[in-house]
Design a protein around this motif. Structure first.
Motif, PDB file in Angstrom:
ATOM      1  N   ILE A  75     -18.847  21.502  19.337  1.00 34.78           N
ATOM      2  CA  ILE A  75     -18.870  20.196  18.798  1.00 34.78           C
ATOM      3  C   ILE A  75     -20.278  19.945  18.598  1.00 34.78           C
ATOM      4  O   ILE A  75     -21.160  20.091  19.380  1.00 34.78           O
ATOM      5  N   VAL A  76     -20.806  19.619  17.037  1.00 42.16           N
ATOM      6  CA  VAL A  76     -22.001  19.408  17.018  1.00 42.16           C
ATOM      7  C   VAL A  76     -22.383  18.423  15.961  1.00 42.16           C
ATOM      8  O   VAL A  76     -21.346  17.736  15.440  1.00 42.16           O
ATOM      9  N   ASP A  77     -23.573  17.697  15.708  1.00 41.11           N
ATOM     10  CA  ASP A  77     -23.862  16.802  15.100  1.00 41.11           C
ATOM     11  C   ASP A  77     -23.438  17.265  13.314  1.00 41.11           C
ATOM     12  O   ASP A  77     -23.914  18.439  13.147  1.00 41.11           O
ATOM     13  N   ALA A  78     -23.072  16.274  12.853  1.00 44.57           N
ATOM     14  CA  ALA A  78     -22.751  16.536  11.180  1.00 44.57           C
ATOM     15  C   ALA A  78     -24.124  16.527  10.766  1.00 44.57           C
ATOM     16  O   ALA A  78     -24.456  17.739   9.761  1.00 44.57           O
ATOM     17  N   ASP A  79     -25.269  16.126  10.937  1.00 48.71           N
ATOM     18  CA  ASP A  79     -26.476  15.674  10.278  1.00 48.71           C
ATOM     19  C   ASP A  79     -26.445  15.527   8.798  1.00 48.71           C
ATOM     20  O   ASP A  79     -25.542  14.641   8.434  1.00 48.71           O
ATOM     21  N   PHE A  80     -26.721  16.427   7.802  1.00 47.36           N
ATOM     22  CA  PHE A  80     -26.611  16.234   6.617  1.00 47.36           C
ATOM     23  C   PHE A  80     -25.525  17.192   5.960  1.00 47.36           C
ATOM     24  O   PHE A  80     -25.500  17.396   4.615  1.00 47.36           O
ATOM     25  N   CYS A  81     -24.652  17.749   6.918  1.00 48.81           N
ATOM     26  CA  CYS A  81     -23.831  18.814   6.056  1.00 48.81           C
ATOM     27  C   CYS A  81     -22.949  18.254   5.133  1.00 48.81           C
ATOM     28  O   CYS A  81     -22.969  18.630   4.315  1.00 48.81           O
ATOM     29  N   ARG A  82     -22.281  16.783   5.614  1.00 43.97           N
ATOM     30  CA  ARG A  82     -21.256  16.607   4.689  1.00 43.97           C
ATOM     31  C   ARG A  82     -22.033  15.868   3.155  1.00 43.97           C
ATOM     32  O   ARG A  82     -21.577  16.343   2.007  1.00 43.97           O
ATOM     33  N   LEU A  83     -23.328  15.377   3.339  1.00 42.79           N
ATOM     34  CA  LEU A  83     -23.924  15.025   1.980  1.00 42.79           C
ATOM     35  C   LEU A  83     -24.411  16.209   1.182  1.00 42.79           C
ATOM     36  O   LEU A  83     -24.386  16.077   0.131  1.00 42.79           O
ATOM     37  N   GLU A  84     -24.411  17.351   1.884  1.00 47.59           N
ATOM     38  CA  GLU A  84     -24.949  18.556   1.318  1.00 47.59           C
ATOM     39  C   GLU A  84     -23.781  19.333   0.753  1.00 47.59           C
ATOM     40  O   GLU A  84     -23.785  20.566   0.193  1.00 47.59           O
ATOM     41  N   GLY A  85     -22.524  19.025   1.139  1.00 41.13           N
ATOM     42  CA  GLY A  85     -21.498  19.770   1.081  1.00 41.13           C
ATOM     43  C   GLY A  85     -21.262  20.971   1.672  1.00 41.13           C
ATOM     44  O   GLY A  85     -20.566  22.087   1.004  1.00 41.13           O
ATOM     45  N   SER A  86     -21.993  21.355   2.941  1.00 37.13           N
ATOM     46  CA  SER A  86     -21.921  22.547   3.606  1.00 37.13           C
ATOM     47  C   SER A  86     -21.375  22.471   4.957  1.00 37.13           C
ATOM     48  O   SER A  86     -21.660  22.406   5.991  1.00 37.13           O
ATOM     49  N   SER A  89     -17.229  26.666   8.275  1.00 39.32           N
ATOM     50  CA  SER A  89     -16.181  27.707   7.637  1.00 39.32           C
ATOM     51  C   SER A  89     -15.272  27.995   9.025  1.00 39.32           C
ATOM     52  O   SER A  89     -14.025  28.249   8.771  1.00 39.32           O
ATOM     53  N   SER A  90     -15.756  27.709  10.088  1.00 33.28           N
ATOM     54  CA  SER A  90     -15.058  28.224  11.315  1.00 33.28           C
ATOM     55  C   SER A  90     -14.197  26.794  11.932  1.00 33.28           C
ATOM     56  O   SER A  90     -14.604  25.911  12.025  1.00 33.28           O
ATOM     57  N   SER A  91     -13.066  27.214  12.223  1.00 31.01           N
ATOM     58  CA  SER A  91     -12.181  26.529  12.618  1.00 31.01           C
ATOM     59  C   SER A  91     -12.416  26.216  14.206  1.00 31.01           C
ATOM     60  O   SER A  91     -11.948  25.165  14.626  1.00 31.01           O
ATOM     61  N   ASN A  92     -13.471  26.824  14.892  1.00 28.96           N
ATOM     62  CA  ASN A  92     -13.815  26.602  16.066  1.00 28.96           C
ATOM     63  C   ASN A  92     -15.053  25.769  16.238  1.00 28.96           C
ATOM     64  O   ASN A  92     -15.792  25.673  17.252  1.00 28.96           O
ATOM     65  N   LEU A  93     -15.399  25.194  15.123  1.00 29.02           N
ATOM     66  CA  LEU A  93     -16.685  24.471  15.062  1.00 29.02           C
ATOM     67  C   LEU A  93     -16.348  23.197  14.310  1.00 29.02           C
ATOM     68  O   LEU A  93     -16.087  23.132  13.246  1.00 29.02           O
ATOM     69  N   LEU A  94     -16.472  22.069  15.074  1.00 31.14           N
ATOM     70  CA  LEU A  94     -16.091  20.711  14.700  1.00 31.14           C
ATOM     71  C   LEU A  94     -17.615  20.112  14.686  1.00 31.14           C
ATOM     72  O   LEU A  94     -18.397  20.185  15.367  1.00 31.14           O
ATOM     73  N   LEU A  95     -17.634  19.027  13.576  1.00 31.05           N
ATOM     74  CA  LEU A  95     -18.678  18.014  13.426  1.00 31.05           C
ATOM     75  C   LEU A  95     -18.129  16.556  13.868  1.00 31.05           C
ATOM     76  O   LEU A  95     -17.162  16.089  13.788  1.00 31.05           O
ATOM     77  N   THR A  96     -19.238  15.815  14.158  1.00 36.51           N
ATOM     78  CA  THR A  96     -19.113  14.387  14.604  1.00 36.51           C
ATOM     79  C   THR A  96     -18.558  13.914  13.227  1.00 36.51           C
ATOM     80  O   THR A  96     -19.066  14.142  11.957  1.00 36.51           O
ATOM     81  N   ASP A  97     -18.074  12.506  13.495  1.00 32.57           N
ATOM     82  CA  ASP A  97     -17.490  11.916  12.249  1.00 32.57           C
ATOM     83  C   ASP A  97     -18.599  11.351  11.387  1.00 32.57           C
ATOM     84  O   ASP A  97     -18.428  11.266  10.157  1.00 32.57           O
ATOM     85  N   GLU A  98     -19.752  10.768  12.003  1.00 27.55           N
ATOM     86  CA  GLU A  98     -20.935  10.344  11.316  1.00 27.55           C
ATOM     87  C   GLU A  98     -22.009  11.429  11.400  1.00 27.55           C
ATOM     88  O   GLU A  98     -21.975  12.481  12.001  1.00 27.55           O
ATOM     89  N   HIS A  99     -23.189  10.741  11.133  1.00 21.08           N
ATOM     90  CA  HIS A  99     -24.344  11.754  11.168  1.00 21.08           C
ATOM     91  C   HIS A  99     -24.556  12.572  12.504  1.00 21.08           C
ATOM     92  O   HIS A  99     -25.004  13.583  12.435  1.00 21.08           O
ATOM     93  N   ASP A 100     -24.087  11.785  13.614  1.00 21.05           N
ATOM     94  CA  ASP A 100     -24.547  12.441  14.802  1.00 21.05           C
ATOM     95  C   ASP A 100     -23.778  11.606  15.792  1.00 21.05           C
ATOM     96  O   ASP A 100     -23.115  10.519  15.289  1.00 21.05           O
ATOM     97  N   LEU A 101     -23.618  11.764  17.215  1.00 20.89           N
ATOM     98  CA  LEU A 101     -22.952  11.248  18.009  1.00 20.89           C
ATOM     99  C   LEU A 101     -23.272   9.693  18.481  1.00 20.89           C
ATOM    100  O   LEU A 101     -22.366   8.983  18.546  1.00 20.89           O
ATOM    101  N   GLU A 102     -24.615   9.344  18.238  1.00 22.26           N
ATOM    102  CA  GLU A 102     -25.163   8.026  18.450  1.00 22.26           C
ATOM    103  C   GLU A 102     -24.763   7.365  17.356  1.00 22.26           C
ATOM    104  O   GLU A 102     -24.264   6.038  17.695  1.00 22.26           O
TER     105      GLU A 102
END
Length: 284
Positions: A75-86, A89-102
């Motif tokens: 589980i890692v911070d999304a950072d700008f992944c969603r804004l960048e559309g990146s 691809s791995s089902s074993n790698l999940l992102l935080t709902d928002e930019h980061d856990l905080e």
């Protein structure tokens, strides 16, 4: 010691631990992430691995997947992944709902609980605006600059920033020009043109991004710290340091808040797809 922690080393440690642990492994970026997630994790059937950074966690998962190593999730911070559309691809790698856990903590009622304890009812009522939305609006100023740095790969340094150089303590309004100058000086990037950075920010503003994906939680907590010393409270700055407030947000974050997140649902789905490996505790 952090510089000696590599993806290969993390992957090797997980492999070696398999001989004594037959359950799942959860890779997270850092200790503060572990402090939040460990309250919802089945500690008997799931062990943590702290990667000391997002890139280490992502690369370690990739290495273990190439070995067909089962039962590992990151589980890692999304950072700008969603804004960048990146998105990963791995089902074993999940992102935080928002930019980061905080930012997940701030979006939850944990912030309301903290304000009830730390805020002045009189000052909050006098302020007359939604504090969460105010924090978001102020935080976008810094979020855009972070995004510019990320997109242009100019490696601006945000650690150790003196927020007092660009924020009005009475209104919490951020002077974008002073912000750019302060970050540029902090990064020792004298060759960068402030006008070019401002134009890049204006270009990104036109995309109207989701503020919850744009804002960095650390920046929001720093603004909250300043606000509680004057606008929303009367605390001495040493009593409401960002590290202190971050710890209080973690402690105020309840199981029910986590249960309402997309991340929680994705972990549940991962467990279904990866039986018999379990991550969440039975009570969760």
């Amino acid at each position: 010691m952090r510089e000696f922690i590599t993806p290969d080393r993390i992957a090797n440690q997980v492999r070696m631990r398999r001989s004594s642990h037959k359950g799942s492994f959860l890779i997270v970026e850092g200790r503060s992430d572990k402090l939040v997630y460990e309250r919802f994790i089945d500690r008997t059937n799931c062990e943590f691995s702290i990667a000391s950074g997002k890139e280490n966690a992502v690369s370690a998962i990739r290495i273990l997947e190439q070995d067909n190593f089962a039962g590992v999730l990151a589980i890692v911070d999304a950072d700008f992944c969603r804004l960048e559309g990146s998105l990963p691809s791995s089902s074993n790698l999940l992102l935080t709902d928002e930019h980061d856990l905080e930012m997940m903590l701030i979006k939850s009622l944990a912030l309301d609980k903290l304000l009830s304890e730390r805020g002045s009812e009189y000052k909050i009522n006098k302020f007359g605006q939604d504090i969460r939305l105010t924090l978001l609006e102020r935080g976008t100023r810094i979020g855009y600059l972070r995004w510019v740095s990320w997109k242009a790969n100019i490696s601006l340094k945000f650690e150790g920033l003196s927020f007092s150089k660009f924020i009005d303590k009475s209104t919490l309004v951020i002077d974008t020009g002073q912000l750019i100058k302060t970050v540029k000086d902090n990064s020792r990037k004298s060759g960068l043109k402030e006008q070019d950075i401002q134009k890049s920010i204006e270009t990104l503003e036109k995309t109207a991004p989701d503020s919850w994906q744009l804002c960095c939680g650390h920046d929001i907590i720093c603004i909250l710290s300043i606000g509680l010393s004057k606008v929303w409270g009367s605390w001495n700055t040493n009593e409401v340091k960002p590290d202190t407030l971050e710890r209080e947000l973690r402690l105020a974050y309840e199981d029910s808040y986590f249960h309402s997140t997309q991340l929680y649902q994705l972990i549940q789905q991962w467990e279904i797809n990866n039986k018999p490996y379990q991550v969440l505790s039975p009570g969760n």
